[in-house]
Design an enzyme around this catalytic site. Structure first.
Site, PDB file in Angstrom:
ATOM      1  N   ARG A   1      -0.251  18.991 -17.707  1.00  0.00           N
ATOM      2  CA  ARG A   1      -0.601  19.879 -19.194  1.00  0.00           C
ATOM      3  C   ARG A   1      -0.878  19.084 -20.497  1.00  0.00           C
ATOM      4  NH1 ARG A   1      -1.642  21.870 -15.099  1.00  0.00           N
ATOM      5  NH2 ARG A   1      -1.049  23.663 -14.091  1.00  0.00           N
TER       6      ARG A   1
ATOM      7  N   SER B   1       0.927  31.330 -16.771  1.00  0.00           N
ATOM      8  CA  SER B   1       2.168  30.901 -16.679  1.00  0.00           C
ATOM      9  C   SER B   1       2.585  30.335 -18.122  1.00  0.00           C
ATOM     10  CB  SER B   1       2.105  29.527 -16.051  1.00  0.00           C
ATOM     11  OG  SER B   1       1.710  29.759 -14.605  1.00  0.00           O
TER      12      SER B   1
ATOM     13  N   GLU C   1       4.290  26.331 -21.866  1.00  0.00           N
ATOM     14  CA  GLU C   1       3.085  25.718 -21.735  1.00  0.00           C
ATOM     15  C   GLU C   1       2.034  26.371 -22.686  1.00  0.00           C
ATOM     16  OE1 GLU C   1      -0.006  26.630 -17.870  1.00  0.00           O
ATOM     17  OE2 GLU C   1       1.730  25.581 -17.520  1.00  0.00           O
TER      18      GLU C   1
END
Length: 289
Positions: free
Chosen positions: A162, A212, A282
Site C-alpha cells: 500500500r 479495507s 489504509e
C-alpha cells in the site's frame, strides 16, 4: 473549455464513503490540456490541489478538503491494448482495464477486476487483492513532476505494501503501461468471477465504504483483531464496523465523516489495549478532523 469548474461541490458525491463536506472549487478534467490549464491557474494562485479519481480510498472531512480538488476520471480514461501490453490513462477504472485484459486473453489483472478505483489511485497506493498487486504488472508510468512529463520504470516507483514513491514525491499520474501475459480467456474469466463472488460473499458491498479501512499489521489480520476485540457491529452515529467483515467501516445511512473517523479511532484504541497492535488506516484522511 477542457475542464468544468464546480463551486461548493459536496465531496459526498465523489467518495465511495458518500461523506465529506464541500470543496470550494472542484475541477472535472476532460483531457490533459484541461489538467494543464487548471494546474497553471492553481500555481498562479499558490494553491496545491487534491487529485482524486473515484474517491474509493478517501475520508474527506465534514468541513471539506480545504484545498481545490481535481478529478481525473472519464475524460482521461482511454485504454489501449498492444500485444501483451496495456496502456491505460490515469482516470480509467480498474474494472475497465481488467475487462480489456480479458477481451484480449491477457492474464495478470484478475485481482483488480472488482476494485472500485481508478488506475491513478491504484498506482498511488499500489492497490492489491487476492495475492496480486499493481507492482506485479507495472512496466512504466507517465507522471507530471516538477512541471514536466516524465516516464518512470516500475522499479523506480518504490512500490511496497500500500505504498508508492508518489506518497513522498509530488507527482500526478497520467498513464501507465502494464505488462501482462497471454493466457486462456476462459480461465481468466473464471478467476475474475471467483474473486468477485468471494467479494460479494465476504464483504459488505451493499453499504458505502472505502474498502479495507486498515492496513494489514505484520503477522496479523486487521479484521480478525477487530472481531476478537468484540467490535463487530460497533457503531458511532451512522458508521458501523461491518459484522460481515470487521476490516470494513461502513456507512449504514446518514453517516458523517466525523462518525467514521471517531469509530476508526475507537477501533484503533481498543485493538491496541487488547493486543498491543497499532492499526494504521489504509484510508487516506483529507482535511481537518
Amino acid at each position: 473549455m477542457n475542464y468544468e469548474l464546480l463551486k461548493n461541490e459536496p465531496m459526498s458525491k465523489h467518495t465511495t464513503f458518500k461523506t465529506g463536506g464541500c470543496a470550494d472549487t472542484f475541477y472535472r478534467i476532460f483531457d490533459f490540456d484541461g489538467l494543464s490549464e487548471v494546474l497553471d491557474i492553481l500555481n498562479k494562485n499558490g494553491e496545491k490541489p487534491l487529485i482524486i479519481g473515484n474517491g474509493s480510498n478517501l475520508l474527506v472531512s465534514d468541513m471539506g478538503p480545504g484545498v481545490p480538488v481535481i478529478e481525473i476520471g472519464e475524460g482521461m480514461s482511454e485504454v489501449i491494448c498492444d500485444g501483451d501490453m496495456i496502456e491505460a490513462q490515469a482516470g480509467a477504472r480498474l474494472s475497465k482495464v481488467s475487462r480489456v485484459a480479458l477481451e484480449n486473453s491477457l492474464t495478470g489483472m484478475e485481482f483488480a477486476s472488482g476494485i472500485p478505483g481508478t488506475i491513478g489511485g491504484a498506482l498511488y497506493m499500489n492497490a492489491g487483492a487476492y495475492g496480486g498487486e499493481m507492482k506485479d504488472v507495472v512496466e512504466s508510468v507517465k507522471v507530471l513532476m516538477n512541471g514536466e512529463i516524465i516516464e518512470l520504470k516500475g522499479d523506480e516507483m518504490d512500490f511496497g505494501y500500500r505504498h508508492s514513491r508518489a506518497m513522498q514525491d509530488e507527482m500526478i499520474f497520467l498513464s501507465t503501461k502494464l505488462r501482462l501475459k497471454s493466457g486462456d480467456k476462459t480461465k481468466i474469466e473464471e478467476t475474475m468471477n471467483d474473486f468477485n463472488q468471494r467479494r460479494r460473499d465476504k464483504q459488505p458491498l451493499e453499504y458505502p465504504s472505502a474498502g479495507s479501512t486498515f492496513k494489514r499489521p505484520e503477522g496479523y489480520f486487521a479484521g480478525k483483531l477487530i472481531m476478537d476485540s468484540g467490535l463487530a457491529g460497533e457503531t458511532f452515529g451512522g458508521a458501523m464496523v461491518s459484522p460481515k467483515h470487521c476490516g470494513f467501516v461502513i456507512n449504514t445511512g446518514g453517516a458523517t465523516s466525523t462518525d467514521v473517523y471517531e469509530l476508526i479511532k475507537r477501533v484503533q484504541n481498543v485493538v491496541y489495549e487488547k493486543f498491543g497492535v497499532r492499526l494504521e488506516t489504509e484510508v487516506k484522511l483529507i482535511g481537518e478532523f
